[in-house]
Write a protein that holds these residues in place. Structure first.
Motif: not given
Ligand code: AMP
Length: 172
Positions: A18-21, A96, A118, A120-121, A124-125
């Motif tokens: 995962i590349l977390f922003k 995740y 929110d 960050l999209l 989309g869940g």
């Protein structure tokens, strides 16, 4: 100011691949934070809505200041077990893991036009589950608002039937 240069990439968080922003550097820079709020507000120009529904926890960073500035109600969509009064729940899949969101039964009324907010999209869940909570309350999704969109994960396509999607910084 280029918000893209301020958002920080953290590889392999919270798990490998995962590349977390990381948006925390934006809030640590008052001018950048203000710019993000103003530009997100501007994305909603001409969109009629009554309430902002902000998703725990990073949605609160944007929903709170925007709601005060726009003189709108802010409704909290919280993780399970946090809201004290009677709630409605929805369980959904994340990029995740899985999660459950709750809203107070009396927070949204029949016919309220709601913007779901929110940070960050991704897939989309989370936003789609939030739209289910809105509709289950008899309210209407007026749109979805994000500071960041990871376009390559296709979240906007997942949400398009539920309402218009507005995002400020897009990664393709
Ligand atoms: P999703 O349901 O997949 O759209 O995930 C959206 C939620 O997970 C948001 O609340 C984000 O804060 C968080 N999230 C998911 N993926 C990332 C990512 N790569 N970087 C930062 N936050 C993320």
């Amino acid at each position: 100011m280029d918000l893209r240069k301020i958002i920080r990439d953290v590889p392999d968080f919270p798990k490998p691949g995962i590349l977390f922003k990381d948006i925390t550097p934006v809030m640590e820079n008052p001018a950048a934070y203000r710019q993000a709020l103003e530009e997100m507000t501007a994305l909603l120009d001409g969109v009629p809505y009554d309430k902002l529904a902000a998703i725990e926890s990073r949605g609160f960073i944007f929903g709170g200041p925007m709601a005060v500035e726009q003189d709108k109600a802010m409704v909290l969509f919280r993780k399970v077990g946090k809201l004290p009064a009677k709630t409605r729940q929805v369980t959904y899949d994340l990029e995740y893991g899985t999660a459950t969101l709750e809203v107070h039964l009396d927070a949204l009324k029949q016919g309220d036009r709601v913007i779901i907010v929110d940070d960050l999209l991704a897939t989309g869940g989370t936003a789609r589950a939030s739209a289910q909570l809105v509709r289950a309350s008899g309210a209407v999704v007026a749109g979805f608002l994000f500071m960041v969109e990871l376009e390559f994960l296709g979240g906007a396509e997942l949400l398009q039937e539920a309402g218009p999607v507005f995002s400020l910084v897009k990664y393709s």
